[in-house]
Design an enzyme around this catalytic site. Sequence first.
Site, PDB file in Angstrom:
ATOM      1  N   LYS A 124     -19.371 -43.546 137.234  1.00  0.00           N
ATOM      2  CA  LYS A 124     -18.679 -42.395 138.176  1.00  0.00           C
ATOM      3  C   LYS A 124     -18.795 -42.918 139.802  1.00  0.00           C
ATOM      4  O   LYS A 124     -19.133 -43.967 140.087  1.00  0.00           O
ATOM      5  CB  LYS A 124     -19.929 -41.340 138.330  1.00  0.00           C
ATOM      6  CG  LYS A 124     -20.047 -40.738 137.120  1.00  0.00           C
ATOM      7  CD  LYS A 124     -20.684 -39.298 137.350  1.00  0.00           C
ATOM      8  CE  LYS A 124     -20.846 -38.356 136.265  1.00  0.00           C
ATOM      9  NZ  LYS A 124     -21.903 -38.839 135.194  1.00  0.00           N
TER      10      LYS A 124
ATOM     11  N   VAL B 255     -30.323 -46.577 131.069  1.00  0.00           N
ATOM     12  CA  VAL B 255     -29.790 -47.760 130.417  1.00  0.00           C
ATOM     13  C   VAL B 255     -30.672 -49.025 130.474  1.00  0.00           C
ATOM     14  O   VAL B 255     -30.985 -49.577 129.587  1.00  0.00           O
ATOM     15  CB  VAL B 255     -28.421 -48.251 131.079  1.00  0.00           C
ATOM     16  CG1 VAL B 255     -27.726 -49.380 130.570  1.00  0.00           C
ATOM     17  CG2 VAL B 255     -27.433 -46.892 130.857  1.00  0.00           C
TER      18      VAL B 255
ATOM     19  N   GLU C  66     -29.470 -43.605 124.660  1.00  0.00           N
ATOM     20  CA  GLU C  66     -30.562 -43.515 125.715  1.00  0.00           C
ATOM     21  C   GLU C  66     -30.811 -42.051 125.850  1.00  0.00           C
ATOM     22  O   GLU C  66     -30.407 -41.006 125.419  1.00  0.00           O
ATOM     23  CB  GLU C  66     -30.191 -43.874 127.236  1.00  0.00           C
ATOM     24  CG  GLU C  66     -28.870 -43.265 127.587  1.00  0.00           C
ATOM     25  CD  GLU C  66     -28.780 -43.146 129.137  1.00  0.00           C
ATOM     26  OE1 GLU C  66     -29.784 -42.469 129.760  1.00  0.00           O
ATOM     27  OE2 GLU C  66     -27.744 -43.273 129.751  1.00  0.00           O
TER      28      GLU C  66
ATOM     29  N   SER D 141     -28.720 -49.813 141.086  1.00  0.00           N
ATOM     30  CA  SER D 141     -29.585 -49.538 139.892  1.00  0.00           C
ATOM     31  C   SER D 141     -30.024 -50.818 139.327  1.00  0.00           C
ATOM     32  O   SER D 141     -29.372 -51.732 138.926  1.00  0.00           O
ATOM     33  CB  SER D 141     -28.531 -48.802 138.912  1.00  0.00           C
ATOM     34  OG  SER D 141     -29.010 -48.482 137.696  1.00  0.00           O
TER      35      SER D 141
HETATM   36  N1  PSU Z   1     -24.874 -42.106 135.326  1.00  0.00           N
HETATM   37  C1  PSU Z   1     -24.189 -41.252 134.769  1.00  0.00           C
HETATM   38  N2  PSU Z   1     -24.829 -40.456 133.813  1.00  0.00           N
HETATM   39  C2  PSU Z   1     -26.264 -40.687 133.565  1.00  0.00           C
HETATM   40  C3  PSU Z   1     -26.680 -41.764 134.389  1.00  0.00           C
HETATM   41  C4  PSU Z   1     -25.951 -42.597 135.251  1.00  0.00           C
HETATM   42  O1  PSU Z   1     -22.887 -41.165 135.020  1.00  0.00           O
HETATM   43  O2  PSU Z   1     -26.750 -39.963 132.872  1.00  0.00           O
HETATM   44  C5  PSU Z   1     -28.070 -42.168 134.146  1.00  0.00           C
HETATM   45  C6  PSU Z   1     -28.480 -43.410 133.289  1.00  0.00           C
HETATM   46  O3  PSU Z   1     -29.477 -43.215 132.176  1.00  0.00           O
HETATM   47  C7  PSU Z   1     -28.557 -44.193 133.810  1.00  0.00           C
HETATM   48  C8  PSU Z   1     -29.379 -44.126 135.052  1.00  0.00           C
HETATM   49  O4  PSU Z   1     -29.240 -45.627 133.378  1.00  0.00           O
HETATM   50  O5  PSU Z   1     -28.762 -42.680 135.380  1.00  0.00           O
HETATM   51  C9  PSU Z   1     -29.353 -44.641 136.236  1.00  0.00           C
HETATM   52  O6  PSU Z   1     -30.152 -44.254 137.336  1.00  0.00           O
HETATM   53  P1  PSU Z   1     -30.270 -45.060 138.731  1.00  0.00           P
HETATM   54  O7  PSU Z   1     -29.101 -45.038 139.522  1.00  0.00           O
HETATM   55  O8  PSU Z   1     -31.591 -44.321 139.418  1.00  0.00           O
HETATM   56  O9  PSU Z   1     -30.820 -46.619 138.173  1.00  0.00           O
HETATM   57 MN    MN Z   2     -31.319 -46.227 142.570  1.00  0.00          MN
END
Ligand code: PSU
Ligand code: MN
Length: 308
Positions: A160, A107, A25, A141
């Site tokens: 995390k 992702v 990604e 997410s």
């Molecule tokens: N979590 C991590 N590192 C990252 C991401 C998430 O520890 O780089 C990135 C990934 O690309 C994941 C995105 O798909 O953040 C999710 O963002 P959101 O929570 O806004 O959906």
């Molecule tokens: Mn979000």
Amino acid sequence: MKSYFSVSNEVRQALDGNKPVVALESTIISHGMPYPQNVQTALNVERIVREKGCVPATVAVLNGVLTVGCTAQQIELLGKQGTSVTKVSRRDLPIVASLGQNGATTVAGTMLACKMAGIDVFATGGIGGAHRNSEKTMDISADLDELAQTAVTVVCAGAKSILDIGLTLECLETRGVPVVGFQTDDMPAFYTQKSGFKVDYRLENAKQIAEAIEARKQLGMQGGMLVVNPIPAEYSLDKDFIDANIDKAIAEANALGIGGKQLTPFLLDKIQRLTAGQSLQANIQLVFNNVRLACDIATELCNLKSAD
Ligand code: PSU
Ligand code: MN
């Protein structure tokens, strides 16, 4: 008519010739790590994939084209542009494409591209999930819904603890997404090997994982699979140290009212600063570790196909 989708010749030839391909990604490049370590890491990841006899396919949106198999120059560009590049999840893709912009795929966005190209395996660091307090904020997410509906296997180091890991696992269960621990019963927490939660299934080697992917495919099931691979012990961080810093980062995000798609990048950046780069080193190493496992799974999948 303008085409919004492109697969590099190298990736296309590998797929056509049943050679293993591993997708990567780009939000991790633009929003997940600082420049220049982000670009160095992305290029090192591609080198590791090639050393393992596989073909790397870094995914991003470039001038409105969802591109599978970015060049080193394109990776450099995304890394330099950093958070000024749009973070592209499923909902963002048609708009960024039609506007002809650059975008870094999450992702979810990368899984979509894998499905379109016919790539089965994708490696990253951590997935998005259910944020703490999401029972109220609904900040869950789109990665989780994508895993439910798109038949791609994602290899990660868990989630995390900026997220509510227990709630994230519940959401995955509801969506019918198998969570497979690689040589572990524990759900890893990215910087540490254990989160305190258990995974659904433990598999011991890449061949078993490839067989599970094949079974899911043969049964005609539409969703993906999450493989969780703990950070190697020598690179893992002290749990109390990292948890304290994650709590500080979350408190600051709450105080500043940061939410939506800015929340994850804000927290990642804050944690990196608070740990004086220690979290970045761990992050880089766990990505390499996931990439190696993804290569082994992709190779086993090709072996299964050629044995047919
Ligand atoms: N979590 C991590 N590192 C990252 C991401 C998430 O520890 O780089 C990135 C990934 O690309 C994941 C995105 O798909 O953040 C999710 O963002 P959101 O929570 O806004 O959906
Ligand atoms: Mn979000």
